[in-house]
Design a protein around this motif. Sequence first.
Motif, PDB file in Angstrom:
ATOM      1  N   HIS A  86      10.396   6.259   9.232  1.00  0.00           N
ATOM      2  CA  HIS A  86       9.329   5.364  10.033  1.00  0.00           C
ATOM      3  C   HIS A  86      10.163   4.157  10.668  1.00  0.00           C
ATOM      4  O   HIS A  86       9.407   3.167  11.466  1.00  0.00           O
ATOM      5  N   ARG A  97       0.626  -1.076   0.205  1.00  0.00           N
ATOM      6  CA  ARG A  97      -0.036  -0.017  -0.025  1.00  0.00           C
ATOM      7  C   ARG A  97       0.691   1.206   0.050  1.00  0.00           C
ATOM      8  O   ARG A  97       2.118   1.171   0.425  1.00  0.00           O
ATOM      9  N   ARG A 134       7.955   1.965   3.065  1.00  0.00           N
ATOM     10  CA  ARG A 134       7.693   3.316   3.206  1.00  0.00           C
ATOM     11  C   ARG A 134       9.295   3.877   3.438  1.00  0.00           C
ATOM     12  O   ARG A 134      10.313   3.200   3.602  1.00  0.00           O
ATOM     13  N   SER A 154      -3.033   2.513  10.940  1.00  0.00           N
ATOM     14  CA  SER A 154      -2.293   2.227   9.986  1.00  0.00           C
ATOM     15  C   SER A 154      -2.251   0.389  10.076  1.00  0.00           C
ATOM     16  O   SER A 154      -2.121  -0.362   9.155  1.00  0.00           O
ATOM     17  N   ASP A 195      -4.412   8.172   4.231  1.00  0.00           N
ATOM     18  CA  ASP A 195      -4.407   8.495   5.740  1.00  0.00           C
ATOM     19  C   ASP A 195      -4.780   9.831   6.157  1.00  0.00           C
ATOM     20  O   ASP A 195      -4.049  10.714   6.309  1.00  0.00           O
ATOM     21  N   ALA A 215       0.475   5.043   1.392  1.00  0.00           N
ATOM     22  CA  ALA A 215      -0.688   5.554   2.223  1.00  0.00           C
ATOM     23  C   ALA A 215      -0.227   7.186   2.504  1.00  0.00           C
ATOM     24  O   ALA A 215       0.185   7.366   3.783  1.00  0.00           O
ATOM     25  N   PRO A 216      -0.492   7.953   1.543  1.00  0.00           N
ATOM     26  CA  PRO A 216      -0.289   9.270   1.997  1.00  0.00           C
ATOM     27  C   PRO A 216      -1.324  10.032   2.797  1.00  0.00           C
ATOM     28  O   PRO A 216      -2.505   9.538   2.652  1.00  0.00           O
ATOM     29  N   SER A 217      -0.941  10.911   3.425  1.00  0.00           N
ATOM     30  CA  SER A 217      -2.194  11.818   4.077  1.00  0.00           C
ATOM     31  C   SER A 217      -2.360  12.965   3.065  1.00  0.00           C
ATOM     32  O   SER A 217      -1.244  13.758   2.586  1.00  0.00           O
TER      33      SER A 217
HETATM   34  N1  GLU Z   1       0.730   8.511   6.111  1.00  0.00           N
HETATM   35  C1  GLU Z   1       2.083   7.881   6.678  1.00  0.00           C
HETATM   36  C2  GLU Z   1       3.045   8.702   5.761  1.00  0.00           C
HETATM   37  O1  GLU Z   1       2.533   9.478   5.037  1.00  0.00           O
HETATM   38  C3  GLU Z   1       2.269   6.497   5.852  1.00  0.00           C
HETATM   39  C4  GLU Z   1       3.431   5.661   6.499  1.00  0.00           C
HETATM   40  C5  GLU Z   1       3.220   4.563   6.120  1.00  0.00           C
HETATM   41  O2  GLU Z   1       3.391   4.006   4.971  1.00  0.00           O
HETATM   42  O3  GLU Z   1       3.070   3.657   7.023  1.00  0.00           O
HETATM   43  O4  GLU Z   1       4.138   9.168   6.211  1.00  0.00           O
END
Ligand code: GLU
Length: 459
Positions: free
Chosen positions: A216, A6, A212, A198, A42, A8-10
Motif C-alpha cells: 500500500h 484499525r 498495513r 478508507s 472493507d 481493515a480486511p475485506s
Molecule cells: N482492505 C484493505 C486491504 O485489505 C485495507 C488496506 C488498509 O489497511 O488501508 O488491503
Amino acid sequence: MSVTVRFAPSPTGNIHIGNVRTALFNWLFALKHDGKFILRFDDTDGARSKREYAEQIASDLEWLGVRPHRVEYQSKRTEAYDAAVERLKKAGLLYPCYDTPEELERRRRIRLSRRLPPVYGREALKLTEAQRSAFEAEGHKPHWRFLLPNFDVDPFATRRTEIHWDDVVRGPQTVDLASMSDPVLVREDGSYLYTLPSVVDDIDMGVTHVIRGDDHVTNTGAQVALFEALGANAPAFGHHNLLTTTTGEGLSKRSGALSIKALREAGYEPAAVAALAVLIGTSENVAPSASIEVMAETFRPSSSSKSAAKFDPTELDLLNRQIVHQLPFEEVSERLKAAGVNVDDPRAGQFWNVIRANIEKVRQAGDWWPIITDGPARDIVLDGDDLDYARTAFSLLPEGDVDASTWSAWTSAVKEKTGRKGRALFMPLRIALTGRSSGPEIADLLPLLGREGIAARRP
Ligand code: GLU
C-alpha cells in the motif's frame, strides 16, 4: 496523543497468516500505547464480500487474542462516502471519465513505447460539456477519478510532487504524485473502490496510525493527498513487509491451506500462530511469548526487514511444540476432554505433565490416554527372544510403591539378571508397556500405570 488503529480486511475470503501479521501489528501497537483498535470490514465490493467471511474473521481474531474496541462495516457508511464525493466534485477534484479499458490499455502502450511513465494522461479532463452529454446520451456511465495535486496551474503539465512521511515501520518515505495515475474512486456502477472510503473512515473514526502491508506504499501517497482534499490531516503510516509461501508466492485469501481457519482446525496454538505471524521477517528471535501483553511490550514495528519474508510451516510446528510443552493442565483441560481424556480422573493432571513433552498438538494427548488407562496400543508386538526377555523382566519389578525411582531400581535388577543393557534392555519393556517404540520417559510413565497397570501389561 491517544492512539487509534484499525485492521481493515475485506471479507472476501478467510484471512491468512499474512493478514494476521497486519492485525497483530495493529493490535500490539494499540496495546503498547494503551490505544484503541477498530475492526473495520472493507466490504464495499458487494459481490465478493460475504457475511460468513466477516464472522470467520472476527472469530479468528478472537482466537488469537485480539479484542476490537469497535467494529465497523463500510457497507453501512455509504452516506458518508457520498458526502465526500460531493465535496470533492464541488472542489473540482473529482472528474468523470468515460475511457474504456481498451482505450486505457492502448494509451498505456503508446506511453511506454515513448518511454513515458504509463500513467493516465487525464484525457477525460479535456472533454467538453457536449462530449460528456453525448456519452451520457449513449448510455455510458462514467467512473470518477481524483485529480492529484501534482501540477501548478495546468493539469497537463505535471511536476514532481513529493509526499513525505516518517513510516512507523520503514522510516522516512517519499512518493512522487507525478509518477502515478489519478486514482479511480468511484466505479461506473456507482460503487466505491477502497481508496476513498478508507480515507473517509480514517478521518471519521479518528484513526491516528494506519499500519498495513507494504503493497500500500504507493496508495499512501494518493491517500495523503485525499486526506488533505477532504480538509483533514493525514494520520501516521506504517507499512510492514509481506509474507510469502516458502516458494516465494504471495499469500491469498483464496489459498486455503494457510488460512487461520485451517491452522486452527489443524490444532495449532494461537500463541504459536501469533508469534510467528509477528516475528517472522523481523530481526527478533522467533520465540513464543508468555502472553500477547508480553509480546506487546517487546514489539518494535521497525524491526521488520524491508523485503518479503517466507512463511515456513515447519517453523510453526517447532513453535507449537515449544508452546505445548509448557502449557499447564488447567489451560488445556477442556481440549483434553474433547480429545477423549477423562479430566476428572485423578491421574489426568500428572498424565498431561508427562505426555506434553512428547506431543506437537494438544489433541494428540487423546491417543495416549487409553494407552495409560486401558492397555498398550498394538502398533508393535513383541516376539521371539524379546518376548521371553520381557516376561523375565516383568517378574523383576521391585516390590512396594511405584514412584519416580522405580524405573532405575527395576532396570538395575533386570540388567543384573539378564545381562542386557541400553536399548536391548529398555525397548522391549517400552513396547510391552505402551505398544509403541517411542513416547514419554518410561520412568515417568510407571507411576501413572501403577503396580496393577504394569502387571496387567506383562506379555
Ligand atoms: N482492505 C484493505 C486491504 O485489505 C485495507 C488496506 C488498509 O489497511 O488501508 O488491503
